[in-house]
Design a protein around this motif. Sequence first.
Motif, PDB file in Angstrom:
ATOM      1  N   GLU A 246       0.824  -1.208   0.000  1.00 46.84           N
ATOM      2  CA  GLU A 246       0.000   0.000   0.000  1.00 46.84           C
ATOM      3  C   GLU A 246       0.863   1.266   0.000  1.00 46.84           C
ATOM      4  O   GLU A 246       0.421   2.324  -0.433  1.00 46.84           O
ATOM      5  CB  GLU A 246      -0.915   0.025   1.222  1.00 46.84           C
ATOM      6  CG  GLU A 246      -2.027  -0.992   1.208  1.00 46.84           C
ATOM      7  CD  GLU A 246      -2.825  -0.970   2.494  1.00 46.84           C
ATOM      8  OE1 GLU A 246      -4.050  -0.739   2.410  1.00 46.84           O
ATOM      9  OE2 GLU A 246      -2.252  -1.173   3.573  1.00 46.84           O
ATOM     10  N   SER A 247       2.094   1.121   0.495  1.00 45.57           N
ATOM     11  CA  SER A 247       2.981   2.270   0.617  1.00 45.57           C
ATOM     12  C   SER A 247       3.975   2.375  -0.534  1.00 45.57           C
ATOM     13  O   SER A 247       4.921   3.159  -0.474  1.00 45.57           O
ATOM     14  CB  SER A 247       3.745   2.179   1.947  1.00 45.57           C
ATOM     15  OG  SER A 247       2.841   2.062   3.031  1.00 45.57           O
ATOM     16  N   GLY A 248       3.766   1.567  -1.569  1.00 46.82           N
ATOM     17  CA  GLY A 248       4.590   1.681  -2.770  1.00 46.82           C
ATOM     18  C   GLY A 248       5.787   0.764  -2.840  1.00 46.82           C
ATOM     19  O   GLY A 248       6.603   0.887  -3.763  1.00 46.82           O
ATOM     20  N   VAL A 249       5.926  -0.176  -1.905  1.00 47.41           N
ATOM     21  CA  VAL A 249       7.039  -1.130  -1.932  1.00 47.41           C
ATOM     22  C   VAL A 249       6.472  -2.527  -2.196  1.00 47.41           C
ATOM     23  O   VAL A 249       5.613  -3.007  -1.455  1.00 47.41           O
ATOM     24  CB  VAL A 249       7.827  -1.120  -0.606  1.00 47.41           C
ATOM     25  CG1 VAL A 249       8.925  -2.185  -0.638  1.00 47.41           C
ATOM     26  CG2 VAL A 249       8.435   0.247  -0.357  1.00 47.41           C
ATOM     27  N   ASP A 250       6.963  -3.161  -3.257  1.00 51.74           N
ATOM     28  CA  ASP A 250       6.439  -4.462  -3.666  1.00 51.74           C
ATOM     29  C   ASP A 250       7.011  -5.558  -2.772  1.00 51.74           C
ATOM     30  O   ASP A 250       7.979  -6.234  -3.119  1.00 51.74           O
ATOM     31  CB  ASP A 250       6.801  -4.728  -5.131  1.00 51.74           C
ATOM     32  CG  ASP A 250       6.165  -6.007  -5.656  1.00 51.74           C
ATOM     33  OD1 ASP A 250       5.251  -6.531  -4.994  1.00 51.74           O
ATOM     34  OD2 ASP A 250       6.604  -6.494  -6.718  1.00 51.74           O
TER      35      ASP A 250
END
Length: 327
Positions: A246-250
């Motif tokens: 959700e915070s942009g880190v896969d």
Amino acid sequence: MSGMDEAGIGRRALLGGLAAMAGLGLASRAAFAFPTQPITFVVPYAPGSTDQFARAFGTEMEKILGKNVLVETRPGAGGTIGANYVAKSAKPDGHTLLFSTSAPLSVAPHQNQLPYAVSDLRPVARVGLGPNVMGARVGAPFNDVKSLVAYAKANPEKVTFGSAGTGGGTHLSGEAFALAADIKLTHVPFPGATPAVAATVGGTIDLALGFAQSIVPQAKGGRMVAIAQFGKTRAKILPDVPTFAESGVDLALSPLVGIWAPKATPDAVVQQLAAVIEKAAAGPAVIAFAQSTMTEVEFAGPDVFGREIAEESAMMKPLLVKLGLAK
């Protein structure tokens, strides 16, 4: 021989055949009678949260099966001593099972030459998903994942994170985050999660990783900031803490807790165990444990659990190679 005699012989042969088939059926059912004795969960760690989790499941399974469920701890070598015992020494009849985190199956085989193979144990059920949480010290120059990544990119290796020891689950989780975010962090090993959290609360390191029960109470008390949780989705017990995705880190790396049997355990026994474990997961003893320890109890059957272990193993191998921790 008269037709009457021949008919009588035919009827006797038919009845004899049916009786033999019935006998075989009874023998087959007897062969799969389960359980016929107490069940033992082997926990490959020193007494703590994992064996308490096993005992909670044992309490509920006893109600369903009418047999005692015992818990035996066989700690050592990162969980591999207990795993090896179940894989190599336990009878494959479903009465001796491994109750463990996934590390002895997904991490340890890449680190050391083991006396057992992953294929020597077959998944029965996944029962827990952690959750693991990353927490930051109050006053850090970041308060969420995006600002943490931006700061770490501008200040390589300046951000420190504490773990429960080199090569353990919290260390590897932190390194997996750094790899996924393309940043460089500095690892500070501690003899356990509690001292790592204490150091973060005290401000001597920037981040600590651990189970929710060690970090979330500190965050609720204003002594830490809960930055993210490692699951694919938000745990039901942590609806306000975002995931890394959700915070942009896969990154999705839920700590898996589950149950395994020796590989030759019959399918019928594994299926029966899985059904009993699924029912036990909704029992009051397990629910009470989950609430008191902030554990996400989540059942999955053998096939799903097996795929999850394979996926985790595939993720861990290159990470361990990169860290120089692979065999």
